[in-house]
Design an enzyme around this catalytic site. Structure first.
Site, mmCIF file in Angstrom:
data_model
loop_
_atom_site.group_PDB
_atom_site.id
_atom_site.type_symbol
_atom_site.label_atom_id
_atom_site.label_comp_id
_atom_site.label_asym_id
_atom_site.label_seq_id
_atom_site.Cartn_x
_atom_site.Cartn_y
_atom_site.Cartn_z
ATOM 1 C CG HIS A 7 -2.093 -1.093 1.142
ATOM 2 N ND1 HIS A 7 -3.146 -0.493 0.938
ATOM 3 C CD2 HIS A 7 -1.779 -2.588 1.613
ATOM 4 C CE1 HIS A 7 -3.872 -2.113 1.459
ATOM 5 N NE2 HIS A 7 -3.009 -2.984 0.684
ATOM 6 C CG ASP A 31 -5.073 1.622 1.985
ATOM 7 O OD1 ASP A 31 -3.699 1.515 1.223
ATOM 8 O OD2 ASP A 31 -5.524 1.180 1.988
HETATM 9 N N1 UDP Z 1 -6.905 -10.419 8.293
HETATM 10 C C1 UDP Z 1 -6.379 -10.974 9.876
HETATM 11 N N2 UDP Z 1 -7.489 -11.599 10.349
HETATM 12 C C2 UDP Z 1 -8.499 -11.073 9.723
HETATM 13 C C3 UDP Z 1 -8.985 -10.360 8.252
HETATM 14 C C4 UDP Z 1 -7.876 -9.645 7.825
HETATM 15 O O1 UDP Z 1 -5.208 -11.291 9.574
HETATM 16 O O2 UDP Z 1 -10.078 -11.418 10.041
HETATM 17 C C5 UDP Z 1 -5.598 -10.179 7.469
HETATM 18 C C6 UDP Z 1 -4.890 -10.998 6.868
HETATM 19 O O3 UDP Z 1 -2.991 -11.322 6.995
HETATM 20 C C7 UDP Z 1 -4.981 -10.978 5.841
HETATM 21 C C8 UDP Z 1 -5.183 -9.321 5.797
HETATM 22 O O4 UDP Z 1 -5.532 -9.200 6.870
HETATM 23 O O5 UDP Z 1 -3.960 -11.703 4.849
HETATM 24 C C9 UDP Z 1 -5.945 -8.662 4.579
HETATM 25 O O6 UDP Z 1 -5.364 -9.017 3.246
HETATM 26 P P1 UDP Z 1 -5.463 -8.802 1.988
HETATM 27 O O7 UDP Z 1 -3.564 -9.483 0.997
HETATM 28 O O8 UDP Z 1 -6.788 -9.287 1.706
HETATM 29 O O9 UDP Z 1 -5.515 -7.198 1.552
HETATM 30 P P2 UDP Z 1 -3.704 -6.406 1.218
HETATM 31 O O10 UDP Z 1 -3.562 -5.891 2.424
HETATM 32 O O11 UDP Z 1 -4.071 -6.250 0.310
HETATM 33 O O12 UDP Z 1 -5.264 -4.977 0.657
#
Ligand code: UDP
Ligand code: UDP
Length: 450
Positions: free
Chosen positions: A3, A100
């Protein structure tokens, strides 16, 4: 980093277009990589104002996760209501606020109350954005009620339809905080002034059209394709051993292997990858990561790979266990292929440099990104490898697929296609390219408001 990097690249583009830019930063950051990137950015752009945004502490038990990146994200969401006085204190006043995709619901009421145009910067693919924008509808209810089977496809008008097996596994768990937040943010998205995406028309024309002509969701604000955001000089840290080593390798001969900034692989899988690389017979540059957060990495490479594998690797490739300048590596003439988790930034960097990919999605949006990679001709995706934690893929299979990407008859077609994607990517952000024009027009709109 997935991000932060695109945000800072966007900030750099805005500076180059003569915008006055302020960046709100959080301290301390979770990883070393983040804090180093932030400090390099501000050294390179002294004209950008840095404002520090203090966070309220979050009790991990209420955030339902012990993932440090997720906790930081929750802390930002929960503290966001404190932004109002800071945002209204600027002189001259702000023309636009870019935030974001995980801050949609906390920031919409603030930008509305300040009459400040607010734009979501969606740091994933347009295809993923279609899913996000559809999640407040019946599709979300069907997902959470478990009415879909993994073999079904979602009723979202993107081409080809998104298979349920590709959507982030956390969406399928209606009790996950992740699913709840995404649904809530999806409901609010109509109230934003626009959505910026780090993609370009040639790569995702169908999804962009469906988003912009109301097919994905009626009333969606304009979606702006502004990518691929170009890698910047400030991102380069100390130029270390990978680049020196690459200088001695023949053009197009090296496969670069990395699974992004926060995906740790199991010891067992790491060793299978090592055996696969050796079996492939290709030269390789491999970034090993055993912990989600770089500060937690303790073991050295010998401990992780073991003596036997270390011996086999000698003379065949370079293995490192630290941060590398990925975009510089992908832009090096020795690199001919990329085994990647298909994080969106990695995919866009491969597109920008015209490097063919072997996508191995691990979690989150990565299968949906892998579909884009495959459809565009930029790379291959082996569906049977599943999500990262599902199966341990054997070295033999990994070696075969790497050979297929690098050396088989079909690999030359892949190379040509990837090079074409690269040309289109450069065109999009070059002078008068679609993405460059889109960003300029958006800036003009902000100027007109002033
Ligand atoms: N996550 C978590 N618990 C939850 C929801 C999300 O630990 O209930 C974490 C998990 O590591 C997951 C990340 O948040 O991989 C969300 O990342 P994702 O790759 O889907 O989103 P991005 O960072 O790419 O926007
Ligand atoms: N990256 C890098 N060096 C590394 C690991 C990652 O420069 O050793 C960069 C990569 O170039 C990309 C970002 O970190 O810009 C990772 O973002 P992506 O969306 O690909 O994956 P994530 O890390 O969010 O899973």
């Amino acid at each position: 980093m997935g991000h932060l990097t695109p945000f800072l690249r966007l900030a750099a583009s805005l500076v180059h277009q003569k915008c006055r830019v302020t960046v709100l930063t959080i301290h301390p950051s979770v990883s070393h990589a983040e804090s180093q990137l932030i400090s390099r950015f501000f050294s390179a752009f002294p004209q950008v104002t840095q404002k520090h945004f203090p966070l309220l502490p979050v009790d991990p038990s209420t955030a339902k996760s012990d993932d440090p990146f997720w906790l930081q994200r929750e802390a930002i969401r929960r503290s966001a209501y404190l932004l109002s006085p800071l945002l209204s204190s600027f002189s001259p006043p702000l023309s636009a606020l870019i935030y974001d995709k995980f801050l949609v619901s906390p920031l919409i009421p603030i930008s509305t109350s300040l009459s400040l145009p607010g734009y979501i910067f969606f740091t994933s693919s347009a295809r993923m954005c279609s899913l996000f924008a559809s999640l407040s509808t019946t599709v979300a209810d069907k997902i959470s009620s478990g009415s879909y089977h993994l073999s079904d496809h979602l009723e979202i008008p993107v081409i080809p339809p998104i298979p349920v097996s590709s959507i982030p596994p956390l969406f399928l768990n209606p009790n996950s905080i992740f699913a709840t937040i995404f649904k809530e943010d999806s409901r609010e998205v109509l109230k934003s002034n626009g959505i910026l995406i780090n993609t370009f028309e040639m790569l995702e024309q169908d999804s962009l059209d469906a988003l912009n002509d109301g097919r994905v969701r009626k009333g969606l604000p304009p979606v702006y394709a502004i990518g691929p955001l170009e890698p910047c000089e400030f991102e380069n840290g100390e130029r270390g051993s990978p680049l020196k080593w690459l200088n001695d390798q023949p053009a197009g001969s090296v496969v670069y292997v990395s699974f992004g900034s926060r995906t740790a692989r199991s010891m067992e899988q790491i060793r299978e990858i090592g055996h696969g690389l050796v079996r492939s017979g290709c030269r390789f540059l491999w970034v090993v990561k055993t912990k989600e957060v770089d500060r937690d990495e303790e073991e050295d490479l010998h401990e992780v790979l073991g003596h036997e594998l270390m011996q086999k690797i000698q003379g065949k490739g370079l293995v490192v266990k630290h941060w590398v300048d990925q975009s510089e590596i992908l832009g090096h003439k020795a690199v001919g292929g990329f085994l990647s988790h298909s994080g969106w930034n990695s995919s866009m960097e491969a597109a920008y440099h015209g490097v063919r990919m072997l996508a191995w999605p691990q979690h989150g949006d990565q299968k949906i990104n892998a579909e884009v990679v495959e459809m565009s001709g930029l790379g291959l995706w082996v569906r049977s490898w599943g999500w990262g934690q599902e199966v341990v893929v054997k070295g033999e299979e990994i070696g075969e697929k790497i050979k297929e990407m690098m050396e088989s008859e079909s690999s030359s077609l892949l190379r040509v296609q990837a090079a074409r994607v690269g040309e289109e990517a450069r065109k999009a952000v070059g002078v008068c390219g679609n993405s460059e024009t889109t960003l300029k027009e958006l800036i003009q709109e902000w100027n007109d408001i002033d």
